[in-house]
Design an enzyme around this catalytic site. Structure first.
Site, PDB file in Angstrom:
ATOM      1  N   LYS A   1      65.793  61.581  68.387  1.00  0.00           N
ATOM      2  CA  LYS A   1      65.743  60.976  69.860  1.00  0.00           C
ATOM      3  C   LYS A   1      66.747  59.685  69.821  1.00  0.00           C
ATOM      4  O   LYS A   1      67.370  59.637  70.923  1.00  0.00           O
ATOM      5  CB  LYS A   1      64.435  60.810  70.427  1.00  0.00           C
ATOM      6  CG  LYS A   1      63.711  62.068  70.871  1.00  0.00           C
ATOM      7  CD  LYS A   1      62.280  61.906  71.480  1.00  0.00           C
ATOM      8  CE  LYS A   1      61.615  63.135  71.638  1.00  0.00           C
ATOM      9  NZ  LYS A   1      60.386  62.991  72.243  1.00  0.00           N
TER      10      LYS A   1
ATOM     11  N   ALA B   1      51.447  44.858  63.571  1.00  0.00           N
ATOM     12  CA  ALA B   1      51.420  44.075  64.801  1.00  0.00           C
ATOM     13  C   ALA B   1      52.552  43.725  65.303  1.00  0.00           C
ATOM     14  O   ALA B   1      52.912  43.843  66.499  1.00  0.00           O
ATOM     15  CB  ALA B   1      50.614  42.909  64.580  1.00  0.00           C
TER      16      ALA B   1
END
Ligand code: ATR
Length: 275
Positions: free
Chosen positions: A69, A158
Site C-alpha cells: 500500500k 512508543a
C-alpha cells in the site's frame, strides 16, 4: 469485446475475498467485469512492472493490499485527500488518458462498518487503537472525522505511535503511549491494528480497559473463529465485538463506487459471505 479487468495485488493473495466480493457487487449491479487476484513477487520494482502490464492489458482498476500500500502511493499520478493523509493507497483507477488516480478507502470502510452495520456512534466517544503501523495510518483521518472525544494510540514501539500522532496533530491532538504503559480507564471503542494476525499471541494487556458498553473491533477477519484479539476482548467481558469482514466489504464498495459510480448494497453481500 474484451471485458474490463479489475484485480487485487498483494503477497500473499490466494485467500483474498476481494474477487468474490467484487463479483457479487458486479452481479448485483449488472456490470460486466472480471476481477482477479494477482500475486506480486516481493522483489524490487515488481509492483510497478505488474501494474504497467495490467494497465496495458485492459486493466481499469486495482486494489492494493499488504505489503504494497505504501509503495503503490508513489506509482500514481494524482491522489485523493484521504490517500495523502494515509500516505498509502488501496485503490487505483486507470483513467482513459492513461493516468492513474490513487485513493485509500480503508478508513471510510471501517467507519461505515462501525456506524452502519455495527450501529456505533463515534461522536464524543473514547477510542483506544492498539498498534501504530500502516493500517492505523489508513484509518485515523476517517475516525477523527467522526469527532471522538479522545484517541489514544498504544504501540509496542512508543516512538512509532508518537510519529503517527504528530502527523495528524492538525486534525486532532492524539494521545500515545507504549503498550506496556497502557492502563485504565476503560474506552468506548478498542480497535486492534497489531499484526498479531489470526493465529498469533496477543501481548499482555492490563485489565480494566473494557466497560459494559465497550465495542471491540479487530481490523483482521476470520470466517471460521474468533481472532486472538476478540478472544481477549470476550475474556475481558466485552459484550459487543466484531472482526474486520464488514470493513473489507465496505472498503471494496467504496472502490467499486470510484470505478463504476454505483454503490452496491453491502448488507446483502455481507449476508452472503457470512453464510
Ligand atoms: P500493518 O500494515 O498491518 O499496520 P505494520 O505496518 O507492519 O502492519 O504494523 C504492524 C503493527 O503491529 C505495529 O504497530 C507493530 O508494533 P511495532 O510498531 O512495535 O512493530 C504491531 N505488532 C506486530 N506484532 C506485535 C506483537 N507481537 N505485539 C505487539 N505489537 C505487535
Amino acid at each position: 469485446m474484451n471485458m474490463n479487468r479489475y484485480a487485487v495485488f498483494g503477497n500473499p493473495i490466494a485467500h483474498s475475498q476481494s474477487p468474490l466480493i467484487h463479483q457479487l457487487f458486479a452481479e448485483q449491479t449488472h456490470i460486466s467485469l472480471t476481477y482477479e487476484a494477482i500475486l506480486v513477487p516481493l522483489t524490487l520494482n515488481e509492483l510497478s512492472k505488474t501494474l504497467d502490464q495490467f494497465q496495458k492489458e485492459n486493466g481499469k482498476g486495482a486494489n492494493i493490499t499488504l505489503p504494497f500500500k505504501q509503495e503503490a502511493y508513489f506509482l500514481v499520478n494524482t491522489l485523493s485527500d484521504r490517500a495523502i493523509c494515509a500516505k498509502a493507497i488501496n485503490t487505483i483507477r486507470f483513467n482513459l488518458n492513461g493516468s492513474r488516480y490513487g485513493d485509500n478507502t480503508d478508513g471510510i470502510g471501517l467507519v461505515r462498518d462501525l456506524t452502519l452495520h455495527q450501529k456505533q456512534n463515534l461522536h464524543n466517544k473514547t477510542i483506544l487503537i492498539l498498534g501504530a503501523g500502516g493500517a492505523v495510518s489508513g484509518i485515523l483521518a476517517a475516525l477523527i472525522a467522526e469527532k471522538p472525544a479522545k484517541i489514544l494510540i498504544a504501540n509496542r514501539t512508543a516512538t512509532k505511535a508518537k510519529i503517527l500522532a504528530n502527523r495528524f496533530i492538525d486534525l486532532m491532538p492524539i494521545e500515545y503511549c507504549a503498550l506496556e504503559n497502557l492502563k485504565k480507564p476503560s474506552f468506548d471503542l478498542i480497535i486492534n491494528a497489531m499484526s498479531v494476525g489470526l493465529s498469533g499471541t496477543m501481548p499482555v494487556l492490563p485489565n480494566g480497559l473494557i466497560h459494559a458498553k465497550t465495542f471491540c473491533y479487530d481490523l483482521v477477519y476470520d470466517l471460521s473463529s474468533l481472532t486472538p484479539f476478540l478472544v481477549w476482548a470476550k475474556n475481558q467481558g466485552a459484550h459487543s465485538y466484531c472482526d474486520g469482514l464488514g470493513m473489507l466489504v465496505e472498503q471494496a464498495a467504496e472502490a467499486f463506487y470510484l470505478w463504476h459510480h454505483i454503490r452496491p448494497n453491502t448488507t446483502k453481500i455481507l449476508k452472503i459471505i457470512k453464510t
